[in-house]
Write an enzyme that holds these catalytic residues in place. Structure first.
Site, short mmCIF file in Angstrom:
data_model
loop_
_atom_site.label_atom_id
_atom_site.label_comp_id
_atom_site.label_asym_id
_atom_site.label_seq_id
_atom_site.Cartn_x
_atom_site.Cartn_y
_atom_site.Cartn_z
CG HIS A 85 -45.77 -14.48 -16.01
ND1 HIS A 85 -46.08 -13.14 -16.03
CD2 HIS A 85 -45.59 -14.80 -14.71
CE1 HIS A 85 -46.07 -12.68 -14.79
NE2 HIS A 85 -45.78 -13.67 -13.97
CG ASP A 133 -47.17 -11.64 -18.91
OD1 ASP A 133 -47.67 -12.77 -19.00
OD2 ASP A 133 -46.54 -11.23 -17.91
CD GLN A 230 -40.88 -12.06 -8.01
OE1 GLN A 230 -40.37 -11.20 -7.31
NE2 GLN A 230 -40.94 -11.96 -9.32
N GLY A 231 -45.75 -13.07 -6.86
CA GLY A 231 -47.06 -13.53 -6.39
C GLY A 231 -48.18 -12.57 -6.73
CG ASP A 232 -48.26 -8.64 -5.69
OD1 ASP A 232 -49.17 -9.08 -4.95
OD2 ASP A 232 -47.29 -7.98 -5.25
CB SER A 233 -47.58 -12.34 -11.70
OG SER A 233 -46.30 -11.82 -11.85
#
Ligand code: ARG
Length: 281
Positions: A85, A133, A230-233
């Site tokens: 993603h 993912d 959010q942003g650690d993905s």
């Protein structure tokens, strides 16, 4: 002559062959107590601010104007592992990989911006269910490993074909992601310790069991309060095996962040190990 050609070809194959291997020094940090939770901070969600080079395999994924959108990990001198993603809908030329990055506003000596030659995204990535993912970035140039830039080890407990072998273990997630739902991106790399769950335990959590597909694994804290966000993905969740970190999961998704009953969900590196290895060739 044909013999010389064969020798040259053999050298070329050796030079380009790559695999995610437990090479000497993989996953090691120059920080002696790397990964030990540090008190006095409340970061990532419920974690700590890392020391310089604590997790040398951690990278940033940025747009060409420098805005961070995901994390990732170095798995060979040429390859970065991240989430599908994070790469979906993007071109290789529009992604910059920050190696050895720590404080984003004050880059240290080890920091390098690396170009991406190719994106190899799992062909069965499903945006609606977030299945498969996982994605690989092939870097344009070889990384020279140093104190601040080093590959993470592959998972070692692979017998069950998934991350169940790490259930009950303390796992560490790192990233520049938000410190709360709806918060802002962090300046300095942060990390948090969570506990691995079996896939069955995850299906027995507050998630709809049918949303936890094979290839996903979960980690969290019963009461909530510790998680990626959010942003650690795309970033790594690791297990410290002796003094070497091995990657067990790729930050993928969650219902909010750090909520009670909703552990973080990861793409399982054990489940995808064959896909990763094949696509590094
Ligand atoms: N999808 C998010 C991202 O793109 C990461 C979500 C992780 N969430 C969680 N609660 N563990 O950065």
């Amino acid at each position: 002559s044909a013999r010389i050609m064969r020798i040259l070809l053999a050298f070329a194959l050796i030079a380009t062959a790559a695999a995610w291997e437990a090479l000497p020094g993989c996953g090691e940090s120059i920080v002696p107590d790397a990964g030990d939770p540090r008190e006095g901070f409340s970061k990532i969600v419920g974690g700590w601010e890392t020391l310089l080079h604590e997790f040398p395999y951690q990278v940033t994924l940025k747009s060409t104007i420098g805005s961070l959108f995901c994390g990732g990990s170095i798995i060979s001198s040429r390859h970065v592992l991240t989430a599908a993603h994070c790469t979906s809908g993007r071109q290789a030329g529009s992604i910059v990989v920050g190696l050895g990055e720590h404080n984003r506003l004050n880059p240290g000596e080890e920091f390098i911006d690396a170009a991406v030659a190719e994106i190899r995204q799992h062909p069965d990535y499903r945006p609606l269910t977030i299945q498969n993912d996982v994605s690989l970035l092939v870097l344009a140039d070889e990384i020279t490993f140093s104190d601040g830039r080093r590959m993470v080890c592959p998972p070692s407990r692979v017998a069950s074909g998934n991350a169940d072998g790490y259930a009950g273990e303390t796992l560490i997630v790192s990233g520049w992601g938000t410190q709360s739902e709806g918060g802002s991106i962090a300046t300095t790399l942060r990390a948090v310790d969570v506990i691995g769950l079996t896939i069955q335990e995850c299906r027995d959590s507050s998630y709809n069991p049918s949303s936890i597909y094979d290839g996903m694994n979960c980690a969290g804290i019963e009461a909530g309060g510790k998680d990626a966000c959010q942003g650690d993905s795309g970033g790594p969740m690791v297990f410290k095996n002796g003094n070497a970190f091995e990657e067990v999961g790729i930050v993928s998704w969650g219902q909010g962040c750090a909520r009670e009953g909703y552990p973080g969900v990861y793409a399982d590196t054990i489940y995808y190990l064959d896909w990763i290895t094949e696509n590094m060739q």
